[in-house]
Every structure is written in C-alpha cells, then in structure tokens.
Write an enzyme that holds these catalytic residues in place. Sequence first.
Site, PDB file in Angstrom:
ATOM      1  CG  ASP A  62      48.420 127.186  20.329  1.00 23.46           C
ATOM      2  OD1 ASP A  62      47.959 127.344  19.181  1.00 23.46           O
ATOM      3  OD2 ASP A  62      47.765 127.422  21.358  1.00 23.46           O
ATOM      4  CG  HIS A  99      47.977 123.927  23.724  1.00 24.92           C
ATOM      5  ND1 HIS A  99      48.748 125.034  23.451  1.00 24.92           N
ATOM      6  CD2 HIS A  99      48.865 122.898  23.898  1.00 24.92           C
ATOM      7  CE1 HIS A  99      50.029 124.694  23.468  1.00 24.92           C
ATOM      8  NE2 HIS A  99      50.128 123.403  23.737  1.00 24.92           N
ATOM      9  CG  ASP A 117      47.402 130.256  19.254  1.00 24.16           C
ATOM     10  OD1 ASP A 117      48.504 130.429  19.775  1.00 24.16           O
ATOM     11  OD2 ASP A 117      46.375 129.961  19.919  1.00 24.16           O
ATOM     12  CD  GLU A 139      43.931 125.333  20.551  1.00 25.22           C
ATOM     13  OE1 GLU A 139      42.981 125.685  19.816  1.00 25.22           O
ATOM     14  OE2 GLU A 139      43.811 125.036  21.763  1.00 25.22           O
ATOM     15  CG  ASP A 161      50.174 128.999  22.988  1.00 25.84           C
ATOM     16  OD1 ASP A 161      49.441 129.811  22.413  1.00 25.84           O
ATOM     17  OD2 ASP A 161      49.761 127.989  23.572  1.00 25.84           O
ATOM     18  CG  ASP A 188      47.521 127.829  26.515  1.00 27.87           C
ATOM     19  OD1 ASP A 188      46.740 128.790  26.374  1.00 27.87           O
ATOM     20  OD2 ASP A 188      47.899 127.115  25.556  1.00 27.87           O
ATOM     21  CG  HIS A 192      46.822 132.232  23.807  1.00 31.98           C
ATOM     22  ND1 HIS A 192      46.745 131.635  22.563  1.00 31.98           N
ATOM     23  CD2 HIS A 192      46.001 133.313  23.771  1.00 31.98           C
ATOM     24  CE1 HIS A 192      45.898 132.320  21.808  1.00 31.98           C
ATOM     25  NE2 HIS A 192      45.439 133.344  22.507  1.00 31.98           N
ATOM     26  CG  HIS A 201      42.009 126.149  24.759  1.00 32.31           C
ATOM     27  ND1 HIS A 201      42.137 126.522  23.420  1.00 32.31           N
ATOM     28  CD2 HIS A 201      41.314 127.152  25.357  1.00 32.31           C
ATOM     29  CE1 HIS A 201      41.549 127.687  23.235  1.00 32.31           C
ATOM     30  NE2 HIS A 201      41.044 128.092  24.373  1.00 32.31           N
TER      31      HIS A 201
END
Length: 324
Positions: A249, A115, A251, A294, A143, A147, A145, A160
């Site tokens: 992302d 990312h 994830d 990712e 995401d 980030d 996260h 990332h």
Amino acid sequence: MTAPPSFQQRFLSRPNDLGVVAVGFSGGQCKQGVEAAPMALIESGLLDQLHEDLGYDVHFDNAVHNYADIIPANDPDHRGMKKPRAVSAVTEKLSQQVYDHAKEGKMVLTLGGDHSIAIGTISGTAKAIRERLGRELAVIWVDAHADINLPEDSPSGNIHGMPVAFLTALATEEKKDIFGWLSKEHLVNVNKLVYIGLRDVDRGEKRILKEHGIKAFSMHDIDRHGIGRVVEMALAHVGNDTPIHLSFDVDALDPQWAPSTGTPVRGGLTLREGDFIAECVHQTGNLIAMDLVEVNPSLEAMGANETIRTGCSLVRSALGDTLL
Ligand SMILES: NC(=[NH2+])NCCC[C@H](N)C(=O)O
Ligand SMILES: [Mn+2]
Ligand SMILES: [Mn+2]
C-alpha cells in the site's frame, strides 16, 4: 558444493514471465480517482522499464479493467460494509485472473485500485500455489494500516480496511455474492502473515493482532531497530522456503513521498525504506506476486507525479532493480 536452488527451481517455472493485471477499481473506499492509477503508472513507463531494464516478458492484456459489466446496480450496505456486492464481484473475477497467470508459473503484478482488491489477488495466488506446489502462501503486507477490520468493528464501512480479515477467514460471510465465494484454497494462514509500517491501527484491529499473535512491525519497531533489522526479522518469520505475495500500500510511505493517496498517515517510511523492503523481498528469490495499491493521482494533484514515481520505484525494486 552445490549452489542453492535458484529462484526458478523454487516456485516459478517461468520466472522471466510477468503477468500484469491492471485494476481500475475504487469501490473499497469512498474517494474517486484511485481507479486512474494503473493507467498513470503505465503511462509513466513502468511496464517498458520492466521489460527493457529488467528483462521481463510482460504479459498484459492492454486493458485497465473496471469490471463495469459485473458490478451490480443494487448494492445496499450489509453488516456495515459499503458496496459489498461490487467489491465481492470484482475480487472474485480478479482472483481468477491472477490465478490464471500464477498457475502457469509466472510472476504476477497487480496495479490497483484500492486495497480491497487484495481479496482477489491474494486468494488467486494462494490457490495457484496450493495446486502447483502444495504449499501455503506467505503474505508481506506493507501499509500504514492493518486492513484487518471485521465488518462489525470497522469505523468506516470501507472494505479496503477489511481485506486481511476475509483472506484469513477471521471474517466470513455465507452469502455467495458477498465473499461467500472464498473457499479454503483461497485463504492465508495468520502465521504466514507479516506487517511492516503500521501506524494507524483501529482498536478492534489491535485486539485481533494480539489475540492471534500476528507478526507486525510498526513504525515504532523501525525507529527502534532500523529498517534493516526489521526486514530481516520479517523475512525470518516468513521462512526461507515459502512463496511470498507482497501487498504494498503506497500509504506505507510518508506523505512526503506519496501524498496522493486516500488515507495518508504522517510518520511513515522514507522512499529508501520502502524500496529497501522491496529489494530485500526480491533478494529472497521467493517473491511470486506483488500488488501496488492506493495511488490516487487526483488527490493532492501537486504530488501526483511524485506518488506515481514512488509507486514505479517500489515495483521496480521488488522485481529486481538494483542501485548498482
Ligand atoms: N487500504 C487502506 N488505505 N486502508 C485504510 C483503512 C482505514 C481504516 N482502518 C478503516 O478501516 O476504514
Ligand atoms: Mn493503508
Ligand atoms: Mn492498505
């Protein structure tokens, strides 16, 4: 009554033209394998589907870029960041590649890579949109996260986990070879940023989100309101008349649907919720660029095909595929 302005009239002069950039880069984190994702996605037929099923003229240089020629040999940590010069050099080059597509009014799809590459993609579209349309870019960041770590606050030093901090200038750095190349025209306003899917946010990141009033919809919000209402609220925040860069992302999805990724977090989106977000963003008619990042086919090898299929599905949905 006049019809609302079309997609075309709004932000893209060539809405059927899709610029594709394949970024085989893994230096924003420590696990090998994420650089193989673009080839895996393409080999599974993604670009053919975009052309044959969705009717895009795909502009692809037939290369997965690894930027080996511009990655410096000597790259010591700086302010806790790992491989700062490598990530900076790659994203600076990528920024130009994405800009070159976007300034011609094409839609841009970037296949990562980790990312950290969003520093390149988003800065490229932000600049092109400012020049072509005199407008600010909105970013929808899907995401697990946020980030948005400042280098000093990052628990890992992996870049990332920091791209949004640099893109919003919450993190800055003078050194030209460590993101000092980012200038005003590359940046994104924190008010034009919205998150969906968050569930693993570091302490410093929580503070930043609060301090700057950044709009964020966590998995808790999705449990409470349902994905339909959350997407509605996210799009309302962005506004109906703003070009959108969707940075996805993989994830964000639950590991059940996307196990092969470097930092999986349980309790995520279902495949349908992920596709639904992408479909709704498409329906705004305001999407101008998408990142898919990712996917790491070498992790959880058993689930690699599943993860690649998920990635393809998210891209197709954002680019206009429908169930009926
Ligand atoms: N793009 C990602 N998967 N980012 C994960 C970031 C994890 C953690 N917050 C970190 O900063 O290290
Ligand atoms: Mn993530
Ligand atoms: Mn991410």
